[in-house]
Structure formats: structure tokens, C-alpha cells
Write a protein that holds these residues in place. Structure first.
Motif, PDB file in Angstrom:
ATOM      1  N   TYR A  45      17.108  -9.415  68.357  1.00 53.59           N
ATOM      2  CA  TYR A  45      15.687  -9.504  68.648  1.00 53.59           C
ATOM      3  C   TYR A  45      15.411 -10.716  69.300  1.00 53.59           C
ATOM      4  N   PRO A  46      14.481 -11.111  70.378  1.00 54.27           N
ATOM      5  CA  PRO A  46      13.561  -9.777  70.625  1.00 54.27           C
ATOM      6  C   PRO A  46      14.163  -8.491  71.820  1.00 54.27           C
ATOM      7  N   ARG A  99      15.854  -6.242  71.724  1.00 58.78           N
ATOM      8  CA  ARG A  99      16.395  -4.979  71.394  1.00 58.78           C
ATOM      9  C   ARG A  99      14.894  -4.241  71.369  1.00 58.78           C
ATOM     10  N   GLY A 100      13.711  -5.079  71.493  1.00 64.12           N
ATOM     11  CA  GLY A 100      12.394  -4.777  71.239  1.00 64.12           C
ATOM     12  C   GLY A 100      12.230  -4.465  69.604  1.00 64.12           C
ATOM     13  N   ASP A 101      11.100  -3.471  69.479  1.00 66.03           N
ATOM     14  CA  ASP A 101      10.661  -3.590  67.788  1.00 66.03           C
ATOM     15  C   ASP A 101      11.148  -2.201  67.177  1.00 66.03           C
TER      16      ASP A 101
END
Length: 385
Positions: free
Chosen positions: A243-244, A246-248
Motif C-alpha cells: 500500500y498505496p 495496490r490501491g484501496d
């Protein structure tokens, strides 16, 4: 001679696969200082009072892999003295020892949480004699509840595997993937796609899943407009990025699972793992740890937002063990700064935090064993094995 060479090549290939999945344990990237420049707001808990003695229709168990009190307080400090996790009204501690070691690994730690039995390090859903033990996910399934798993690692990795598979070794990823076909899990989200389709035995488990009416997706975005169960969202060939990058994924995976499981008639059991807090601990990398924990905390906030208000859902947040022997040397709430020290690049045997909200949350206070969490969930669901 030819058979010897073939064996050695096969062993070498297997070693590469195992190493690729476990190499985070050997990386050292010492970073003692971190400043968080992106604080997030916490989700407001519902004002509706849950009567003592109430029992849940749904349970969401959220595991911050490697999350000890120092990791938690580091995230709390850098987020300005607030977290969704620490806002949960009931709290306690869990001891984490495995059957054969004062310091557990994630396989034995996950198995203790999922089955109520302590076992040897490396074991996935089996006891000390290597016999399979029913997991809370399988038992919930047997009682007609919908079930789900979400992980920021490969879905075949130790913690998620321990809720759905039975294997003598956490490193048998392809065998663990095959165990998914032996269940009727409704939704699973995480990496590990290669263990389902690029296998030594030639089986294509994705096709076998489709024959069981699963829809297979490569991302939460791709699955956004699909609302039927069962489904699998396999977001990476092996592990997901950090993270970040890989996104949310963890937040969105949690939301996707809750929204779709909540439509089922008999309630649900969902396990969500923030896997890579542990990996940052192995690296002694404060930035890695805190970013991953803040991401996990946002997923907890998403669970509170979507499920805590119904008065039927118990949310439990805990860890399988602590990683790194992390201690906090100094910090600054206002500036979101933390400075940490480490005693090891491995796991430790200290107690880990437990937090809860919702019907039955009052049972998760004081000092308990990791196995007690399973037994409390069984009691609150009204299950016997």
C-alpha cells in the motif's frame, strides 16, 4: 542419473515458488522514522445501544497480521491520535503461543483463531497429529451462513488458508488452492491466481470454479456491477503490491464482501486480513508497517460504516502475533511522526490486542488465549461442532 536430475530440477522449481511467497521474511530494510502526511478521519460508531447478552447474526473477524500494541500505537500517533480500531468500545488481549513454540507463525496462529486448537508452526487447519480440524468458516457454511475471505496477500497464504484449507505445511500453495474447491465459500478476494491455474498437476481450478457457478474476476473494479454469489476476485498472480501501490483493495474488498454477503438470508461469517503489516515488521520498516496498518484501519472503518449500524453484526479486530519486536522511541501526534526501534526481524511471543463492537462484543475483554476467540464466536453463533 536422469531421474536424479529430474528430481533436482523439480525441487529447485518448488524452492523458487516457496521462496517467492516467503521472501519478505528475509528482507531487511531498516527504516526507523516515518511521517504520515495523509491522516484519515475515523468512522462514527452508531449511537444505537446493543443490549448485553445479544447475539450476532453476522461476524466479521479482522486480522492485522503482525499487529502488536506498538504497531497499533504508531499508527494511532501518526494519524493524530485517532483510529477506527481504537474507537471500538470493548478491548482485551490475546496470547498467541503455538503448540510447539513460544513464538507462533501465521499458520499456527491463524489455525488457532479459525479452529480453537493450538497446533505446530506451519500447520494449516490441522492438529498436532496432522488431522484436519473444522474451521469457523466451514462450520458457518454447514449451518447455512454465507462465508467470505479478503486478504491483501495471496488468498492461499497462511492466514486466509487456515480458515478454508487443511494441510500439513503452509508452503503447499497449490494443494491449499485445491481445498477451496472442497467448500462452498461464497466470495474470496486476494492474490494467488497462479496457484489456481498455473499448476504442476495440470488442473485449472479456475475452470473448475466456473463449473461450480463461480464468476471469476481480476479486480474489484471488474466485479463492481456483479452482485451474485459465488464469486472469486483474484487480484494478483501471487501477492498483491504494498500500500498505496495496490490501491484501496482491502477497503474495497471489505465493502464488496459485506454488501454482497449481507443480502443472504441466514447471515454470514467474513474474515478480512491486513497481511502486510507483518511484512513491514520483518523488514523493520516503520513506514511500511504504519502505511499498511492505516490501510487496514480504513477497512475497519468501512466495516463499521456498512455493518455496525444494523445491530446484528459483531466486528472483532485482532492479530495473530506481533512481528519485529517493535518499540516506540518518540512521536508527535500533531505532525504525524513516529520513531521506532526493533529487537528482531521475526515474530515475537507478546500478547496482541483484541477490539470488538456489536452484539456479543462484551465477551472480548481481559486476557484470553487466541483459541478463546474461536470458542466465543462459536458460542455467539449458537454453534456446536
Amino acid at each position: 542419473m536422469k531421474s536424479t536430475i529430474t528430481f533436482l530440477l523439480a525441487f529447485f522449481a518448488l524452492s523458487i515458488v516457496v521462496t517467492a511467497q516467503e521472501d519478505y521474511k528475509d528482507k531487511r530494510n531498516l527504516k526507523e522514522h516515518f511521517t504520515n502526511t495523509e491522516k484519515h478521519e475515523v468512522t462514527k460508531l452508531p449511537e444505537k445501544e446493543i443490549p448485553i447478552g445479544a447475539k450476532p447474526r453476522n461476524i466479521i473477524l479482522m486480522i492485522g497480521d503482525g499487529m502488536g500494541t506498538a504497531q497499533l500505537f504508531a499508527a494511532y500517533t501518526t494519524n493524530g491520535g485517532m483510529l477506527n480500531i481504537t474507537n471500538l468500545p470493548y478491548s482485551g488481549f490475546s496470547t498467541t503461543q503455538s503448540a510447539d513454540n513460544y513464538t507462533t507463525d501465521s499458520a499456527a496462529g491463524g489455525t488457532a483463531l479459525s479452529t480453537g486448537q493450538r497446533t505446530y508452526n506451519g500447520a494449516i487447519g490441522v492438529d498436532v497429529n496432522k488431522n484436519p480440524i473444522p474451521t469457523i468458516l466451514e462450520i458457518a457454511e454447514k449451518h447455512g451462513k454465507a462465508t467470505g475471505l479478503v486478504s491483501s496477500s495471496a488468498i492461499t497464504h497462511a492466514t486466509p488458508a487456515s480458515f478454508i484449507a487443511h494441510n500439513v505445511s503452509r508452503n503447499n500453495y497449490e494443494e491449499i488452492a485445491a481445498d477451496f474447491l472442497k467448500t462452498d465459500i461464497d466470495i474470496f478476494i486476494g492474490g494467488g491466481k497462479s496457484f489456481f491455474e498455473d499448476r504442476k498437476d495440470g488442473r485449472n481450478l479456475l475452470k473448475e470454479l466456473e463449473e461450480k457457478n463461480y464468476r471469476i474476476f481480476d479486480s474489484i473494479y471488474q466485479a463492481a456491477n456483479y452482485h451474485q454469489l459465488p464469486m472469486a476476485v483474484l487480484t494478483a498472480s501471487k501477492h498483491n503490491p504494498t500500500y498505496p501501490e495496490r490501491g484501496d483493495l482491502v477497503q474495497e474488498g471489505t465493502a464488496k464482501a459485506i454488501k454482497i454477503l449481507d443480502k443472504q438470508d441466514n447471515g454470514y461469517f467474513l474474515m478480512v486480513e491486513g497481511s502486510q503489516i507483518d511484512w513491514g515488521g520483518h523488514e523493520n520498516n516503520t513506514a511500511y508497517i504504519v502505511k499498511e496498518l492505516l490501510d487496514f484501519d480504513k477497512a475497519v472503518g468501512k466495516a463499521i460504516e456498512l455493518a455496525a449500524g444494523d445491530g446484528e453484526t459483531l466486528i472483532i479486530v485482532t492479530a495473530d502475533h506481533e512481528t519485529g519486536g517493535m518499540s516506540i522511541e518518540s512521536g508527535d501526534f500533531e505532525n504525524g511522526e513516529i520513531h521506532a526501534k526493533y529487537t528482531t526481524g521475526n515474530h515475537t511471543g507478546i500478547m496482541v490486542p483484541v477490539f470488538a463492537t456489536g452484539p456479543g462484543a462484551e465477551h472480548f475483554t481481559g486476557v484470553m488465549k487466541n483459541t478463546d476467540i474461536f470458542h466465543k464466536m462459536m458460542y455467539l453463533f449458537g454453534f456446536d461442532q
